[in-house]
Design a protein around this motif. Structure first.
Motif, PDB file in Angstrom:
ATOM      1  N   THR A 101      10.132  -2.352 -21.300  1.00 38.76           N
ATOM      2  CA  THR A 101      10.766  -1.026 -21.694  1.00 38.76           C
ATOM      3  C   THR A 101      11.550  -0.514 -20.842  1.00 38.76           C
ATOM      4  OG1 THR A 101       8.606   0.162 -21.239  1.00 38.76           O
ATOM      5  CG2 THR A 101       8.929  -0.817 -23.399  1.00 38.76           C
ATOM      6  N   GLY A 102      11.651  -0.971 -19.420  1.00 40.97           N
ATOM      7  CA  GLY A 102      12.659  -0.260 -18.504  1.00 40.97           C
ATOM      8  C   GLY A 102      11.692   0.194 -17.379  1.00 40.97           C
ATOM      9  N   THR A 103      12.390   0.407 -16.018  1.00 40.58           N
ATOM     10  CA  THR A 103      11.727   0.957 -14.947  1.00 40.58           C
ATOM     11  C   THR A 103      12.213   2.215 -14.494  1.00 40.58           C
ATOM     12  OG1 THR A 103      11.122   0.045 -12.862  1.00 40.58           O
ATOM     13  CG2 THR A 103      13.289   0.156 -13.223  1.00 40.58           C
ATOM     14  N   PRO A 104      11.162   2.986 -13.992  1.00 41.38           N
ATOM     15  CA  PRO A 104      11.448   4.545 -13.648  1.00 41.38           C
ATOM     16  C   PRO A 104      12.282   4.305 -12.002  1.00 41.38           C
ATOM     17  CG  PRO A 104       9.176   4.164 -13.407  1.00 41.38           C
ATOM     18  CD  PRO A 104       9.732   2.931 -13.885  1.00 41.38           C
ATOM     19  N   GLU A 105      12.779   5.295 -11.642  1.00 37.49           N
ATOM     20  CA  GLU A 105      13.347   5.574 -10.158  1.00 37.49           C
ATOM     21  C   GLU A 105      12.565   5.033  -9.233  1.00 37.49           C
ATOM     22  OE1 GLU A 105      12.184   8.088 -11.865  1.00 37.49           O
ATOM     23  OE2 GLU A 105      11.370   9.341 -10.717  1.00 37.49           O
ATOM     24  N   GLY A 106      13.248   4.751  -7.997  1.00 34.95           N
ATOM     25  CA  GLY A 106      12.700   4.201  -6.825  1.00 34.95           C
ATOM     26  C   GLY A 106      12.535   2.595  -6.657  1.00 34.95           C
ATOM     27  N   VAL A 107      13.343   1.989  -7.396  1.00 35.94           N
ATOM     28  CA  VAL A 107      13.349   0.372  -7.232  1.00 35.94           C
ATOM     29  C   VAL A 107      13.967   0.197  -5.625  1.00 35.94           C
ATOM     30  CG1 VAL A 107      13.946  -0.042  -9.669  1.00 35.94           C
ATOM     31  CG2 VAL A 107      15.799   0.182  -8.121  1.00 35.94           C
ATOM     32  N   GLY A 108      13.434  -0.919  -5.278  1.00 37.48           N
ATOM     33  CA  GLY A 108      13.987  -1.529  -3.803  1.00 37.48           C
ATOM     34  C   GLY A 108      13.402  -2.892  -3.565  1.00 37.48           C
ATOM     35  N   PRO A 109      13.869  -3.238  -2.285  1.00 39.25           N
ATOM     36  CA  PRO A 109      13.560  -4.643  -2.171  1.00 39.25           C
ATOM     37  C   PRO A 109      12.397  -5.048  -1.557  1.00 39.25           C
ATOM     38  CG  PRO A 109      14.671  -3.498  -0.259  1.00 39.25           C
ATOM     39  CD  PRO A 109      14.453  -2.420  -1.481  1.00 39.25           C
ATOM     40  N   VAL A 110      12.059  -6.392  -1.790  1.00 35.38           N
ATOM     41  CA  VAL A 110      10.571  -7.063  -1.108  1.00 35.38           C
ATOM     42  C   VAL A 110      11.172  -7.976  -0.166  1.00 35.38           C
ATOM     43  CG1 VAL A 110       8.858  -5.826  -2.609  1.00 35.38           C
ATOM     44  CG2 VAL A 110      10.243  -8.116  -3.362  1.00 35.38           C
ATOM     45  N   VAL A 111      10.064  -8.480   0.579  1.00 35.66           N
ATOM     46  CA  VAL A 111      10.446  -9.825   1.094  1.00 35.66           C
ATOM     47  C   VAL A 111       9.168 -10.562   1.250  1.00 35.66           C
ATOM     48  CG1 VAL A 111      12.129  -8.578   2.796  1.00 35.66           C
ATOM     49  CG2 VAL A 111       9.697  -8.598   3.518  1.00 35.66           C
ATOM     50  N   GLY A 156       0.811  -1.315  -0.075  1.00 42.40           N
ATOM     51  CA  GLY A 156      -0.051  -0.098   0.088  1.00 42.40           C
ATOM     52  C   GLY A 156       0.887   1.359   0.008  1.00 42.40           C
ATOM     53  N   GLN A 157       2.193   1.264   0.177  1.00 44.71           N
ATOM     54  CA  GLN A 157       2.951   2.296   0.084  1.00 44.71           C
ATOM     55  C   GLN A 157       3.616   2.691  -1.119  1.00 44.71           C
ATOM     56  OE1 GLN A 157       5.945   2.081   3.092  1.00 44.71           O
ATOM     57  NE2 GLN A 157       6.570   4.181   2.922  1.00 44.71           N
ATOM     58  N   ILE A 158       3.301   3.805  -1.607  1.00 45.69           N
ATOM     59  CA  ILE A 158       3.980   4.106  -3.089  1.00 45.69           C
ATOM     60  C   ILE A 158       5.466   4.080  -3.006  1.00 45.69           C
ATOM     61  CG2 ILE A 158       4.125   5.795  -4.916  1.00 45.69           C
ATOM     62  CD1 ILE A 158       1.475   4.353  -5.140  1.00 45.69           C
ATOM     63  N   LYS A 159       6.216   3.474  -3.982  1.00 44.77           N
ATOM     64  CA  LYS A 159       7.397   3.323  -3.949  1.00 44.77           C
ATOM     65  C   LYS A 159       7.931   3.944  -5.231  1.00 44.77           C
ATOM     66  CE  LYS A 159       8.127   0.808  -0.311  1.00 44.77           C
ATOM     67  NZ  LYS A 159       8.906   1.208   0.791  1.00 44.77           N
ATOM     68  N   GLN A 160       7.174   3.788  -6.688  1.00 42.39           N
ATOM     69  CA  GLN A 160       7.584   4.228  -7.702  1.00 42.39           C
ATOM     70  C   GLN A 160       6.566   5.098  -8.407  1.00 42.39           C
ATOM     71  OE1 GLN A 160       9.118   0.415  -9.970  1.00 42.39           O
ATOM     72  NE2 GLN A 160      10.498   1.752 -10.462  1.00 42.39           N
ATOM     73  N   ASP A 161       6.741   6.083  -8.885  1.00 35.52           N
ATOM     74  CA  ASP A 161       5.568   7.278  -9.189  1.00 35.52           C
ATOM     75  C   ASP A 161       6.156   7.926 -10.343  1.00 35.52           C
ATOM     76  OD1 ASP A 161       3.439   8.689  -9.756  1.00 35.52           O
ATOM     77  OD2 ASP A 161       2.962   8.909  -7.555  1.00 35.52           O
ATOM     78  N   SER A 162       6.174   7.571 -11.819  1.00 36.02           N
ATOM     79  CA  SER A 162       6.646   8.406 -12.591  1.00 36.02           C
ATOM     80  C   SER A 162       5.511   8.493 -13.977  1.00 36.02           C
ATOM     81  CB  SER A 162       8.025   7.645 -13.019  1.00 36.02           C
ATOM     82  OG  SER A 162       8.464   8.459 -14.096  1.00 36.02           O
ATOM     83  N   ASN A 163       6.174   8.711 -15.133  1.00 37.58           N
ATOM     84  CA  ASN A 163       5.137   8.930 -16.540  1.00 37.58           C
ATOM     85  C   ASN A 163       6.082   8.136 -17.253  1.00 37.58           C
ATOM     86  OD1 ASN A 163       4.038   9.935 -18.766  1.00 37.58           O
ATOM     87  ND2 ASN A 163       2.821  10.890 -17.110  1.00 37.58           N
TER      88      ASN A 163
END
Ligand code: MN
Length: 228
Positions: free
Chosen positions: A198-208, A162-169
């Motif tokens: 096609t590639g990812t915007p900024e804000g990548v991170g880990p999940v468990v 529920g927490q936004i990690k990536q938000d781009s256009n």
């Protein structure tokens, strides 16, 4: 004639508003196609031509499918991406014609064993173990171009629990969809059934284990993936 072992089943992705499915041939992925993501990975986005890696076709999983936390990593990352589904074969297609070969678009998640990818990168080795593992290519339903048009200016986002990690256009893509198809078709004959992440915007991170990942692109719905 028979086959001496069971033939592999056809891997497919749902098509929005249809009972029929899109059979997947190959899965191409573009590296570092948003400037802010290239910078967060320690690269210079201004000086690089597009580059590609691939995932095995059977890494595809649909929305709502649980993904087991993969082995041999302690740093599994999400990457929300616009996925292009190729509808007709093409070779050496000019940029101005490239979008005519698109069947539709979907939301994808380029799951990555970041520790293995970075180790390979440092040693100038291929990225396959970091990128091409089982269940590493969640892909939402494909939305046909004749229903949603071409996706050029649309919010792309991803949340974890529920927490936004990536938000781009998607208009921040360094190499647009048409440019990617033109360039990729100079290297390979693209075929109906090929997918391009096609590639990812900024804000990548880990999940468990236990995390719920939801990725979305305006007009293309959502892709839900629980890590179990
Ligand atoms: Mn990616």
């Amino acid at each position: 004639m028979g086959y001496v072992i069971d033939a592999p089943k056809v891997i497919s992705v749902a098509v929005n508003n249809s009972e029929d499915r899109f059979p997947v041939r190959r899965v191409f992925c573009v590296g570092r196609n948003y400037a802010a993501h290239a910078r967060e990975m320690g690269a210079n986005p201004e000086r690089e031509l597009p580059f590609y890696f691939m995932k095995p076709t059977d890494a595809i999983v649909g929305t709502g499918v649980d993904v087991p936390y993969p082995p041999q990593t302690s740093n599994l990352h999400y990457e929300a991406e616009l996925v292009v589904a190729i509808g007709k074969s093409c070779l050496d297609v000019p940029i101005e014609d490239a979008l005519n070969y698109v069947y539709g678009y979907a939301v994808g998640n380029d799951l990555t064993r970041r520790d293995l990818q970075l180790e390979a990168r440092e040693k100038s080795r291929p990225w396959d173990t970091g990128k091409g593992f089982d269940h590493s290519a969640p892909c939402g339903p494909i939305h046909r171009v004749d229903q949603v048009g071409h996706i050029k200016n649309a919010r792309i986002w991803l949340s974890v629990n529920g927490q936004i990690k990536q938000d781009s256009n998607v208009n921040d893509l360094i190499w647009s969809v048409g440019e990617v198809i033109a360039n990729l078709s100079s290297l390979f004959t693209l075929q109906a059934g090929d997918l391009i992440y096609t590639g990812t915007p900024e804000g990548v991170g880990p999940v468990v284990k236990g995390d719920m990942i939801i990725a979305g692109i305006d007009g293309l719905g959502k892709l839900e993936t629980k890590i179990v």
